[in-house]
Write an enzyme that holds these catalytic residues in place. Structure first.
Site, short mmCIF file in Angstrom:
data_model
loop_
_atom_site.label_atom_id
_atom_site.label_comp_id
_atom_site.label_asym_id
_atom_site.label_seq_id
_atom_site.Cartn_x
_atom_site.Cartn_y
_atom_site.Cartn_z
N ASP A 1 64.26 -5.50 58.56
CA ASP A 1 62.99 -6.21 58.65
C ASP A 1 62.02 -5.69 59.87
OD1 ASP A 1 64.46 -7.27 60.68
OD2 ASP A 1 64.15 -9.51 60.06
N SER A 2 62.77 -4.86 60.38
CA SER A 2 61.83 -4.23 61.57
C SER A 2 60.78 -3.25 60.94
CB SER A 2 62.91 -3.12 62.27
OG SER A 2 63.75 -2.48 61.35
N ASP B 1 67.64 -5.82 54.24
CA ASP B 1 67.42 -7.02 55.16
C ASP B 1 66.76 -8.15 54.57
OD1 ASP B 1 68.02 -7.79 57.80
OD2 ASP B 1 66.75 -6.58 58.83
N LYS C 1 71.74 -7.72 54.12
CA LYS C 1 71.89 -8.33 55.71
C LYS C 1 71.37 -9.50 55.82
CE LYS C 1 70.38 -6.21 59.39
NZ LYS C 1 69.81 -7.42 60.13
N GLU D 1 70.65 -12.19 59.08
CA GLU D 1 70.88 -12.68 60.45
C GLU D 1 71.49 -14.18 60.79
OE1 GLU D 1 67.50 -12.35 63.05
OE2 GLU D 1 67.27 -10.04 62.35
N GLU E 1 74.07 -7.11 67.96
CA GLU E 1 72.95 -6.68 68.90
C GLU E 1 72.86 -6.92 70.02
OE1 GLU E 1 69.45 -6.53 66.48
OE2 GLU E 1 68.14 -6.09 68.17
#
Ligand code: KIV
Length: 315
Positions: A71-72, A110, A140, A142, A209
């Site tokens: 999502d970056s 993501d 993925k 979070e 992270e």
């Protein structure tokens, strides 16, 4: 993974040895089982972000076994201030492109903020969209806590899930900003428990992270599934970076955990400035960049032009 060989003329060439993750066979897509087997053998592997078909192909050719459509993308591709605004539709489009470009890497999509927080059902629906509409191999998510039941539901629906703990940018505000996590005994223990809980919920791998290296090492030891570090030290099973950071294609200061392997922004700026100068000074295009027309065709064409006809009539 590169070996120096000699070709028949004696000149040195660089030949890639097959990536051990592929078990010697480089013509099939990596699976989550390959990653589990690599952990069992104690092998480390690199993961990289990718958001389009061209970089996916280049990273595949360079030996990257796992690509993350992070999502970056919301920041480095779409120019948002954070990862929060990026949408399902935007990430679906980018994931499709990466799947088209990458033949061998496992492609992980993501799940953007808002796509899984609401309910297990919404999480499953959106994870399935990434697999069905974009061709992703896994997703993925979070966080831990409420994310655990989402992981169970998605894995239960048949979609492999990668977890992500430590600094989770989607909830950076709640975490007090973009800061390293797990830096007190209590917080490190919480992170350790979260990682174990994600594994128990069914994650096939977990991103750590911005976590102190010794804490990440203990988590890596405790888990059966691989850890992938970003700012989490050398003991993780895998490492991940955002490719714009790795290749120096970003504005501003990179985080502490980035190692820059190239200066693409500088290279690109120098090349574009040269192009600007060449066009302004008439040095581009040159003969070699243009197309020819036979002399007689050119003469016939010019004879048809109004200015030429007017001149001919006047004579
Ligand atoms: O979105 C992303 O690029 C990520 C990686 C940095 C792990 O989540």
């Amino acid at each position: 993974m590169n070996a120096q060989n000699s070709n028949p003329d004696g000149a040195a060439t660089t030949a890639r040895t097959p990536d051990p993750l592929y078990g010697g066979s480089a013509d099939r897509r990596i699976t989550v089982r390959d990653l589990a087997a690599a952990k069992a053998r104690g092998e480390k592997w690199p993961m990289l972000t990718s958001y389009d078909a061209l970089t996916a192909r280049v990273f595949d050719e360079a030996g990257i076994p796992v690509l993350l459509v992070g999502d970056s993308a919301g920041m480095v591709v779409l120019g948002n201030e954070s990862t929060v605004p990026v949408t399902m539709d935007e990430l679906l489009m980018l994931t499709r492109a990466v799947v088209r470009g990458a033949k061998r890497p496992l492609v992980i999509a993501d799940m953007p903020f808002g796509s899984f927080q609401g309910s297990d059902e919404a999480a499953v629906d959106n994870a399935v969209r990434f697999v069905k509409e974009a061709g992703a191999d896994a997703v993925k998510l979070e966080g831990a806590g409420p994310t655990l039941s989402r992981v169970q539901a998605i894995v239960g629906a048949g979609v492999p899930v990668m977890g992500h703990v430590g600094l989770t940018p989607q909830s950076a505000t709640m975490l007090g900003g973009f800061k390293a996590q797990g830096r007190t005994a209590e917080k490190a223990e919480r992170l350790y428990e979260d990682a174990l809980a994600l594994e128990a919920a069914g994650c096939f791998a977990i991103v750590l992270e911005a976590v102190p290296a010794p804490v990440a090492a203990r988590v890596t030891e405790a888990l059966q599934v691989p850890t992938i570090g970003i700012g989490a030290g050398a003991d993780c099973d895998g490492q991940v970076l955002v490719w714009h950071d790795l290749l120096g294609l970003y504005a501003g200061k990179a985080p502490r955990f980035v190692k820059r392997y190239a200066d693409l922004a500088g290279e690109a700026r120098r090349a574009i400035e040269a192009y600007v100068d060449d066009v302004r000074e008439g040095r581009f295009p040159e003969e070699q960049h243009t197309y020819a027309i036979p002399d007689e065709e050119l003469a016939a064409f010019e004879a048809r032009l109004p200015a030429h006809r007017a001149q001919a009539e006047h004579q």
